[in-house]
Design a protein around this motif. Structure first.
Motif, short mmCIF file in Angstrom:
data_model
loop_
_atom_site.label_atom_id
_atom_site.label_comp_id
_atom_site.label_asym_id
_atom_site.label_seq_id
_atom_site.Cartn_x
_atom_site.Cartn_y
_atom_site.Cartn_z
N SER A 245 26.37 82.58 90.49
CA SER A 245 25.69 81.62 91.37
C SER A 245 24.20 81.54 91.04
CB SER A 245 25.88 81.99 92.84
OG SER A 245 25.35 83.28 93.11
N ALA A 246 23.60 82.67 90.71
CA ALA A 246 22.19 82.68 90.34
C ALA A 246 21.96 81.97 89.01
CB ALA A 246 21.67 84.11 90.27
N GLU B 49 14.37 86.03 91.01
CA GLU B 49 15.48 85.53 90.22
C GLU B 49 15.25 84.13 89.68
OE1 GLU B 49 18.76 83.81 93.30
OE2 GLU B 49 18.46 85.96 93.34
N ASN B 50 14.32 83.37 90.27
CA ASN B 50 14.07 82.02 89.78
C ASN B 50 12.87 81.97 88.82
OD1 ASN B 50 12.09 82.55 91.64
ND2 ASN B 50 12.22 80.57 92.69
N ALA C 265 22.03 78.32 89.64
CA ALA C 265 20.77 77.88 90.25
C ALA C 265 19.66 77.77 89.21
CB ALA C 265 20.37 78.85 91.36
N LEU C 266 19.61 78.72 88.30
CA LEU C 266 18.61 78.67 87.24
C LEU C 266 18.83 77.46 86.34
CD1 LEU C 266 18.41 82.44 86.21
CD2 LEU C 266 16.51 81.06 87.05
N THR D 209 17.58 95.23 93.81
CA THR D 209 19.04 95.38 93.76
C THR D 209 19.46 96.76 94.25
OG1 THR D 209 19.22 93.86 91.88
CG2 THR D 209 21.07 95.33 92.25
N PHE E 266 26.40 87.66 88.28
CA PHE E 266 25.67 86.77 89.19
C PHE E 266 25.78 85.29 88.79
CE2 PHE E 266 22.70 90.64 89.50
CZ PHE E 266 23.53 91.25 90.42
#
Length: 218
Positions: A133-134, A90-91, A137-138, A111, A131
């Motif tokens: 929160s993801a 995800e990052n 973060a990105l 997933t 998503f």
């Protein structure tokens, strides 16, 4: 849509991945897979022919990657499908680039099946952020405030407030409850925000808000 079903196209160079996604999606009464491609180079003509509602797009493919394929679709097709990029990490920088290019969200290859189905339905409805929160973060990893702020867009105070709430991941219903207004009023504000920012959808508007420092991660 076909016969009331949301139509989905699968793009992945691994046939096993496509087979798994196909089985998950076709098991749902409101979803159906209408086409598949093994590389980004095959995508645009198939999208034009099949007109899917959603494309599940692998990020890394040998000839044309998912970012370039997504850009081709979004720049070429009138009323393009929603695009969900599928990735291992995800990052990954590719994920952020895809979101900036106009993808509506992303899925990890690990997933759970029920979350894949939920994600497809969410991006079709466009009424909440996938998503959040993801995405925060990105945005933090790629640095906010790189571009000029959004003051030039002419957002009203209420529209700016709605954008901030969108960035937290609240749905239209949740925003309406927070602001004590009707859901239809929230939809109107969201539509105005997208128009003024020149954003295709909620995700692109939120990415822009983070990039300009209008909203800060955390």
């Amino acid at each position: 849509m076909t016969d009331g079903k949301t139509t989905v196209m699968l793009v992945d160079d691994e046939e096993l991945i496509r087979a798994g996604l196909r089985a998950i999606i076709n098991a749902e009464p409101d979803l159906t897979v209408v086409g598949e491609a093994g590389d980004g180079a095959e995508v645009l003509p198939l999208v034009v022919k099949l007109r899917p509602d959603v494309v599940l797009m692998d990020v890394r493919m040998p000839a044309v990657d998912g970012i370039q394929a997504s850009k081709h679709i979004l720049e070429t097709v009138t009323e393009p499908p929603k695009i969900l990029v599928v990735t291992t990490f995800e990052n990954d920088d590719y994920v952020y680039d895809a979101l900036r290019a106009g993808a509506s969200g992303f899925l990890l290859k690990r997933t759970r099946p029920e979350d894949i189905v939920r994600a497809i339905r969410m991006v079709v409805s466009g009424e909440s952020l996938l998503f959040p929160s993801a995405i925060r973060a990105l945005a933090a990893a790629h640095g906010g405030g790189r571009a000029k702020g959004l003051s030039h867009t002419g957002l009203t105070d209420r529209e700016a407030e709605v954008l901030r709430l969108m960035a937290t991941g609240l749905s239209n219903v949740e925003i309406s409850e927070r602001l004590f207004v009707s859901v239809q009023t929230v939809k109107t504000h969201v539509g105005n925000v997208l128009a003024k920012l020149g954003a295709r959808d909620r995700t692109q508007a939120v990415i822009l808000a983070y990039e300009t420092g209008f909203v800060t991660p955390g």
